[in-house]
Design an enzyme around this catalytic site. Structure first.
Site, PDB file in Angstrom:
ATOM      1  CG  MET A  30      -0.331  42.352  99.135  1.00 37.75           C
ATOM      2  SD  MET A  30      -1.258  42.937 100.543  1.00 37.75           S
ATOM      3  CE  MET A  30      -2.783  43.419  99.756  1.00 37.75           C
ATOM      4  N   GLY A  31      -0.229  38.774  95.797  1.00 39.51           N
ATOM      5  CA  GLY A  31      -0.725  37.548  95.173  1.00 39.51           C
ATOM      6  C   GLY A  31      -2.132  37.684  94.642  1.00 39.51           C
ATOM      7  CG  LEU A  33       0.011  36.837  90.881  1.00 38.77           C
ATOM      8  CD1 LEU A  33       1.219  36.227  90.169  1.00 38.77           C
ATOM      9  CD2 LEU A  33       0.397  38.147  91.558  1.00 38.77           C
ATOM     10  CG  HIS A  37      -0.787  41.464  90.457  1.00 37.18           C
ATOM     11  ND1 HIS A  37      -2.027  40.901  90.633  1.00 37.18           N
ATOM     12  CD2 HIS A  37      -0.603  42.272  91.534  1.00 37.18           C
ATOM     13  CE1 HIS A  37      -2.566  41.327  91.750  1.00 37.18           C
ATOM     14  NE2 HIS A  37      -1.729  42.175  92.323  1.00 37.18           N
ATOM     15  CD  GLN A 152      -1.772  56.165  86.403  1.00 31.96           C
ATOM     16  OE1 GLN A 152      -1.123  56.021  85.369  1.00 31.96           O
ATOM     17  NE2 GLN A 152      -2.966  56.721  86.429  1.00 31.96           N
ATOM     18  CE  LYS A 153      -5.675  48.303  91.845  1.00 34.39           C
ATOM     19  NZ  LYS A 153      -6.338  48.539  93.148  1.00 34.39           N
ATOM     20  CG  ASP A 154      -2.696  50.300  94.542  1.00 31.70           C
ATOM     21  OD1 ASP A 154      -3.602  50.206  95.376  1.00 31.70           O
ATOM     22  OD2 ASP A 154      -2.503  49.447  93.657  1.00 31.70           O
ATOM     23  CB  SER A 190      -6.699  40.806  94.620  1.00 28.04           C
ATOM     24  OG  SER A 190      -5.490  40.760  93.895  1.00 28.04           O
ATOM     25  NE  ARG A 191      -8.952  44.669  99.811  1.00 28.29           N
ATOM     26  CZ  ARG A 191      -7.741  45.173 100.079  1.00 28.29           C
ATOM     27  NH1 ARG A 191      -7.145  45.951  99.216  1.00 28.29           N
ATOM     28  NH2 ARG A 191      -7.136  44.874 101.216  1.00 28.29           N
TER      29      ARG A 191
HETATM   30  P1  AMP Z   1      -1.348  44.261  95.296  1.00 21.93           P
HETATM   31  O1  AMP Z   1      -1.148  42.791  95.103  1.00 21.93           O
HETATM   32  O2  AMP Z   1      -2.779  44.688  95.227  1.00 21.93           O
HETATM   33  O3  AMP Z   1      -0.601  44.807  96.484  1.00 21.93           O
HETATM   34  O4  AMP Z   1      -0.684  44.970  94.027  1.00 21.93           O
HETATM   35  C1  AMP Z   1       0.660  44.717  93.694  1.00 21.93           C
HETATM   36  C2  AMP Z   1       1.075  45.702  92.626  1.00 21.93           C
HETATM   37  O5  AMP Z   1       0.253  45.548  91.474  1.00 21.93           O
HETATM   38  C3  AMP Z   1       0.928  47.164  93.070  1.00 21.93           C
HETATM   39  O6  AMP Z   1       2.035  47.902  92.588  1.00 21.93           O
HETATM   40  C4  AMP Z   1      -0.347  47.585  92.397  1.00 21.93           C
HETATM   41  O7  AMP Z   1      -0.427  48.968  92.150  1.00 21.93           O
HETATM   42  C5  AMP Z   1      -0.265  46.801  91.097  1.00 21.93           C
HETATM   43  N1  AMP Z   1      -1.592  46.670  90.499  1.00 21.93           N
HETATM   44  C6  AMP Z   1      -2.730  46.279  91.130  1.00 21.93           C
HETATM   45  N2  AMP Z   1      -3.783  46.355  90.290  1.00 21.93           N
HETATM   46  C7  AMP Z   1      -3.300  46.820  89.110  1.00 21.93           C
HETATM   47  C8  AMP Z   1      -3.892  47.134  87.843  1.00 21.93           C
HETATM   48  N3  AMP Z   1      -5.196  46.973  87.632  1.00 21.93           N
HETATM   49  N4  AMP Z   1      -3.094  47.585  86.864  1.00 21.93           N
HETATM   50  C9  AMP Z   1      -1.759  47.745  87.070  1.00 21.93           C
HETATM   51  N5  AMP Z   1      -1.139  47.477  88.234  1.00 21.93           N
HETATM   52  C10 AMP Z   1      -1.895  47.016  89.243  1.00 21.93           C
END
Ligand code: AMP
Length: 280
Positions: A30-31, A33, A37, A152-154, A190-191
């Site tokens: 979702m950007g 970055l 990411h 893996q975070k999610d 990102s949060r």
């Molecule tokens: P998001 O932009 O938050 O939807 O995340 C996009 C991808 O990045 C998802 O597969 C997340 O699990 C991964 N991601 C987010 N934060 C991390 C992190 N701290 N370490 C590794 N991968 C992440």
């Protein structure tokens, strides 16, 4: 080597010219970055001829009272971060102009996977995972990817996407990569930027508690009492130890546990988890 595109037509035009033997890796984001990411993109470029990183704040995965409008949109900085990686392979940044580029006109389908989408994060965000599976399915289709990279975070999201790929027999290989953390151990998100200084310090309680439980498991101590005591604190949305293969309570057959938690700081929810080998 790096192209930024904003429409499905541009994506199709590129993919139509890709040699048949090329492998394609997809990194959905979702950007806004960060290094988490970027670790996914890095891995994809090592394993594939062409990598597509999507930057799309998917409205379907936000509930009506959630932060869809506030979610940080930082495309110019995101592009710079990717440029600075100096990747040697072909990379496409697909940042669709709007949701129609992803879903087309009059899209009414939802991929809904039932009970697993209603536990843990789903208990607080009941429509969230329907939005996730639906967009991920579309992204798989649009990208024509052979491999897709998730963090893996999610953990629950990964679990659900794995199951969708199996249930629907989608011809794609999933790669789940480790959590990237900051110097103090907080999982990058990102949060995190929503947090005040005090909230940031408080947020460190999340990874610290997971480590404490992991240690207790390793030393064969009674970890449930740590959880029970923690849950007296209402900042936890949940804190559980589950079988990482089933996301259910551990059994005699459990080989690996996931210590998983969601912690609230004001209106910001942070997620984290740790995997722990387990011999019942
Ligand atoms: P998001 O932009 O938050 O939807 O995340 C996009 C991808 O990045 C998802 O597969 C997340 O699990 C991964 N991601 C987010 N934060 C991390 C992190 N701290 N370490 C590794 N991968 C992440």
């Amino acid at each position: 080597m790096l192209e930024v595109i904003k429409t499905r037509n541009e994506l199709d035009a590129i993919l139509n010219k890709v040699p048949k033997e090329y492998s394609i890796g997809l990194v959905p984001t979702m950007g806004n970055l960060h290094d988490g990411h970027l670790s996914l993109l890095n891995e994809s470029t090592q394993q594939n001829d062409l990598s597509i990183i999507t930057i799309f704040v998917n409205p379907k995965q936000f509930g009506p009272t959630e932060d869809f409008n506030q979610y940080p949109r930082t495309l110019d900085e995101d592009i710079k971060k990717i440029q600075n990686l100096n990747l040697k392979k072909q990379v496409i940044i697909f940042a669709p102009l709007n949701a129609t580029e992803i879903y087309g006109e009059n899209f009414t389908t939802t991929i809904s996977m039932g009970a697993i989408t209603q536990q843990l994060c789903g208990a607080i965000r009941p429509t969230h995972f329907d939005g996730v599976t639906t967009v991920v399915y579309r992204l798989f289709k649009l990208s024509r990817a052979h491999r897709a990279y998730f963090g893996q975070k999610d953990f629950q999201q990964c679990f659900i996407i794995k199951k969708m790929v199996k249930d629907l027999e989608i011809p794609i290989t999933l790669h789940i990569l480790p959590i990237i953390r900051d110097q103090k151990g907080l999982a990058l998100s990102s949060r995190n930027q929503y947090l005040s200084k005090e909230q940031y310090e408080k947020a460190l309680h999340l990874p610290k508690t997971l480590i404490k439980i992991e240690k207790a498991i390793g030393e064969n101590q009674h970890f449930q009492s740590i959880i029970d005591e923690e849950l007296l604190n209402k900042d936890w949305d949940y804190l559980q130890v589950l079988d990482s293969d089933t996301l259910e309570q551990p059994t005699q057959k459990t080989k690996e546990l996931v210590v998983i938690g969601a912690y609230r700081l004001g209106s910001t929810r942070l997620l984290d988890n740790r995997l722990v080998k387990y011999n019942a």
